[in-house]
Every structure is written in structure tokens, then in C-alpha cells.
Design a protein around this motif. Structure first.
Motif, PDB file in Angstrom:
ATOM      1  N   SER A 161      43.341  41.144  45.949  1.00 52.44           N
ATOM      2  CA  SER A 161      43.616  40.215  44.849  1.00 52.44           C
ATOM      3  C   SER A 161      42.428  39.273  44.698  1.00 52.44           C
ATOM      4  N   THR A 217      46.321  36.045  40.172  1.00 45.16           N
ATOM      5  CA  THR A 217      45.224  36.985  40.385  1.00 45.16           C
ATOM      6  C   THR A 217      44.577  37.370  39.062  1.00 45.16           C
ATOM      7  N   VAL A 234      42.998  43.000  40.227  1.00 46.08           N
ATOM      8  CA  VAL A 234      43.607  43.645  41.388  1.00 46.08           C
ATOM      9  C   VAL A 234      42.905  44.979  41.636  1.00 46.08           C
TER      10      VAL A 234
END
Length: 458
Positions: free
Chosen positions: A88, A22, A25
Motif C-alpha cells: 500500500s 492508499t 496498491v
């Protein structure tokens, strides 16, 4: 006791379900606690479309519309508004994980959207239900649900990576993020470089967080600052207490500026002066920017430097030693001796270097430099943080408005300022004040806080 308190804090808020690889976030511990923040965003959105919840609520879920201004609207989607939301953002797509209180309602609402492009594939294995459908843009969207945990995804291509990642996220307990646990907020934005916690009211926004790559020296709170009693004025007013290990970095920045505005100055002489000064600085500093007046193209470094009418004050250990350290300035091009220091001819303007008692003042504008000299107090006062700053949003808006369209061509930094002027300028012009603080944090990172205040009445 401290470890137990930290553990309790981390356990109190639902941990984010974060996909591997990711980039960014976004985490909301409880969706129904966003009202204060969305109240600010809604009001600010009247002047800045970027902040309006209607502009970004579509990023909260790959295919369902989650309205942060109306948590009760999640009931129709089967999503628990008292639960968390974790988004994400990856290079190949996006995943959003929520807690559901009515699995059938969630699945029906999702299917109604996903079935629009046809070819829906669904199945259940070992209690894990998956549904996937093409997006019509070459990728896939869908969800994976187990019990009350659901992770929805949308991919940019036909790869199965996001579906597999969503399956992992609903079948294992999420890991707490200590960075989020260390700062307050109702919404968190995290990257590898740091984390921000956001909260707000109808009249104010509070942002607090940590960052690992701020281009700043380390700070160290010393309690009392010789500049602590000074009243904030101008566009930017900042008082700082630089740690001993950061003083050389601060004087190195001064040396870099000297190379920009005085290309004919002898680098060895400049380095000799700044190195000598570094040994005399206590770390207590004041930085003031009165206003911005652009004269010329901002693509030229010297125009950028002199556009901000600014002055820096620094407390010194030994005024006599500083006076001796400054003596070589007379050898630089265009230098003139003043009663209390020097003025230096530079590319685009003049630089003033003056000494008052145990305060060295360096500025690029005679009026601002003199104003700082005059306002230096006889006694210090406590600072709650190592760095405290105040911004005048109206003066900031006027400064940003001076970045022209021609200036931004081929310059990413100026393009960012131009974008900020276009998007945030109207809101800044209507704002009351912006204040904040900084501290050093472990491993070379910094802790920061910003409060953005709007007038009581729109």
C-alpha cells in the motif's frame, strides 16, 4: 451460477491487505508465480533499466529485499513464497503485508535491519507483536505480526498512523477486490482510476485491466466490421466499433482538431458539418498512423497534429446525405473541391476529406489518405473485440526519438514522451510487435488488454 463462479474466482486468490487512504496498491497473490513476468522484465531490463527487477524490487518491502526472480530466497527471511504480497503506497509512507512461515526468522531478519539506527522499541499485546525503529530520516520503520500475518511499514514522519494501520491489517480478514478478480494476472496494480493485471514469459508481456477515466467514447461490439479484413500496417492500426452514444463524442473530437489547425474556420460552419455527419455514422471506424515526421517545434499544436501521418475512415449510412453534409466545406478558407471530396488549407498542412462508397476518409497526409482509400475492402469481417489495435514498436521508437529536449520545457505531455523515448526507446526498437484490444465496461469504464512481444531470440 454466474455469481457463484465469480465468488469462487475471488475466493481462489488471496485478497489484498490494503491500508486506508492508499493511493496505489500492488498485489501479488502468490510470490512464487512471478517467474514468467520477471523473465520478461529481466530480458526487457537489458534495454530499459526501469523494467529491470533490480531497479524496482526495493519497492516491494520497506526494509527487506524481496527478490522476485528468486522466490526461494524468501525462506531466509521467514516469508512464505507461496503466499501473497500486498503493498500500500500512501502519501505518508508505505506498508507491505506478507504471510510468514517462520515468524522467528522474519523477526530476526527484520530486527537486524531495523536495529542499525538504534532505539528499537518492541512489545506484544494480545498476540500482536510490534517492533519500531527510527529510519534516520525523521520517520519510522517497523512491523506488526500476528500469527502468520505480518505488515511492515515505513513512514515519512514520526506519526503513528502507519503502525496503527498495520495493526488493523493483521488483525482482520482482508476484503476481496472484485476488480482484481475480473482480470487475469500474477501481479496487480490498482488505483482509484482502475486496475491492471500483469503476466508474462521470457518473450512477452500481457497487461489486462479496467480504467474509469480513459479519454475515449463508449464502444459496442457489432460482430462484423467493414474494416475487419484489412491487414494492419504502419505505426498504429486500429479498428473500432463506437457505440451510438459515443458517435457524437467522436465527431466532437474532430471539431476540436479543426479549431486547432484552422483557427480562421467559422466554428458554426464546422459544427454544422460535424453534427450532420454524426447522424450518418454507423460507429464502424478505422484509424491508421503510418509514421511520425516532426517539422518544427512540438510545442505548437498544429505541429503535433501534422507530425503523425494519419487517416481516419468511418462507415456511413447514406453516402448521398454525407456528400450533402460536406458541401458547406467549400465556404471554409483555402478549401478546394476534389473529384471525391475536398482538401482544406490548415495551419501547418492540408486536411483531406474524401468519400468512397459508404466510407468517409479524413486524413492529414495525401499519401496515407490515398493508401487507406485504396485498401478499403469490399466485404467486412468479424472483430473479436469492439476495438483491436496493432503497434509497430520500431516505428514508435523512431517517432518518440523526434521529441527534443527543447520541446519538453514547460510541457508535461511532451516531457512524458521524451521520458518514454529515453527509457523505452531502445527496448521498443528491439521489440517484435504490440497488439491489444478495448471494450466498454459498466459505469463508463473501459476494459483493455495489451500484448508486448519480443523476438524469440535476444
Amino acid at each position: 451460477m454466474l455469481a457463484l463462479a465469480l465468488a469462487a474466482t475471488l475466493a481462489a486468490a488471496p485478497a489484498p491487505r490494503v491500508a486506508a487512504s492508499t493511493v496505489t496498491v500492488l498485489h501479488v497473490p502468490r510470490f512464487d508465480q512471478l517467474q514468467g513476468l520477471t523473465a520478461f522484465m529481466t530480458r526487457a531490463g537489458a534495454s530499459s533499466q526501469m523494467l529491470n527487477p533490480a531497479s524496482w524490487q526495493g519497492e516491494l518491502h520497506p526494509f527487506l529485499i524481496l527478490d522476485p526472480t528468486r522466490p526461494d530466497s524468501l525462506d531466509a527471511l521467514g516469508i512464505d513464497a507461496t503466499g501473497p504480497l500486498s503493498v500500500s503506497i500512501r502519501q505518508d509512507g508505505r506498508l507491505s503485508c506478507t504471510r510468514v512461515k517462520d515468524p522467528k526468522a522474519f523477526q530476526d531478519a527484520s530486527a537486524n535491519v531495523l536495529a542499525r539506527n538504534g532505539d528499537v522499541k518492541a512489545g506484544t499485546v494480545k498476540g500482536v507483536t510490534t517492533l519500531r525503529a527510527p529510519t534516520g530520516l525523521g520517520g519510522y520503520a517497523g512491523y506488526v505480526i500476528k500469527g502468520q500475518e505480518a505488515c511492515a511499514f515505513v513512514s515519512a514522519d514520526a506519526d503513528e498512523a502507519l503502525r496503527k494501520e498495520a495493526t488493523k491489517l493483521v488483525t482482520k480478514a482482508p476484503a476481496a477486490d472484485a476488480r482484481m478478480g475480473a482480470v487475469p494476472g500474477v501481479l496487480y496494480v490498482a488505483t482509484q482510476q482502475g486496475v491492471m493485471g500483469l503476466d508474462g514469459t521470457a518473450n512477452g508481456l500481457k497487461v489486462e485491466g479496467t480504467a474509469t477515466k480513459l479519454p475515449l467514447p463508449p464502444f459496442q461490439s457489432q460482430g462484423t466490421s467493414p474494416y475487419g479484413a484489412m491487414a494492419p500496417t504502419g505505426l498504429l492500426f486500429s479498428r473500432a466499433q463506437v457505440a451510438p452514444t459515443g458517435v457524437a463524442q467522436a465527431t466532437g473530437s474532430m471539431r476540436s482538431v479543426a479549431r486547432t489547425v484552422c483557427p480562421d474556420c467559422d466554428e458554426a460552419q464546422v459544427k454544422g458539418v460535424t453534427d450532420a455527419l454524426a447522424k450518418q455514422l454507423t460507429g464502424n471506424m478505422l484509424f491508421a498512423v503510418d509514421s511520425v515526421q516532426v517539422k518544427g517545434s512540438l510545442r505548437k499544436p498544429e505541429v503535433r497534429f501534422f507530425a503523425a501521418k494519419q487517416a481516419l475512415a468511418a462507415e456511413v449510412l447514406d453516402a448521398a446525405a454525407v456528400k450533402a453534409a460536406l458541401a458547406p466545406l467549400t465556404q471554409l478558407p483555402g478549401a478546394k473541391v476534389l473529384e471525391d471530396g475536398y482538401t482544406l488549407e490548415a495551419k501547418g498542412g492540408r486536411i483531406y476529406v474524401r468519400l468512397k462508397g459508404k466510407h468517409l476518409v479524413v486524413g492529414n497526409d495525401s499519401t496515407v489518405t490515398q493508401a487507406v482509400m485504396t485498401s478499403l475492402p469490399e466485404k467486412g469481417a468479424p472483430l473479436a473485440r469492439a476495438v483491436e489495435f496493432t503497434l509497430d514498436p520500431k516505428k514508435l521508437a523512431r517517432g518518440l526519438s523526434q521529441v527534443s529536449l527543447m520541446d519538453v520545457m514547460g510541457d508535461e505531455t511532451l516531457a512524458a514522451f521524451f521520458g518514454a523515448s529515453t527509457e523505452l526507446g531502445p527496448l521498443l526498437a528491439k521489440s517484435e510487435r504490440i497488439t491489444g484490444w478495448l471494450d466498454s465496461a459498466p459505469n463508463g469504464s473501459h476494459r483493455f488488454s495489451v500484448n508486448w512481444t519480443l523476438p524469440e531470440k535476444p
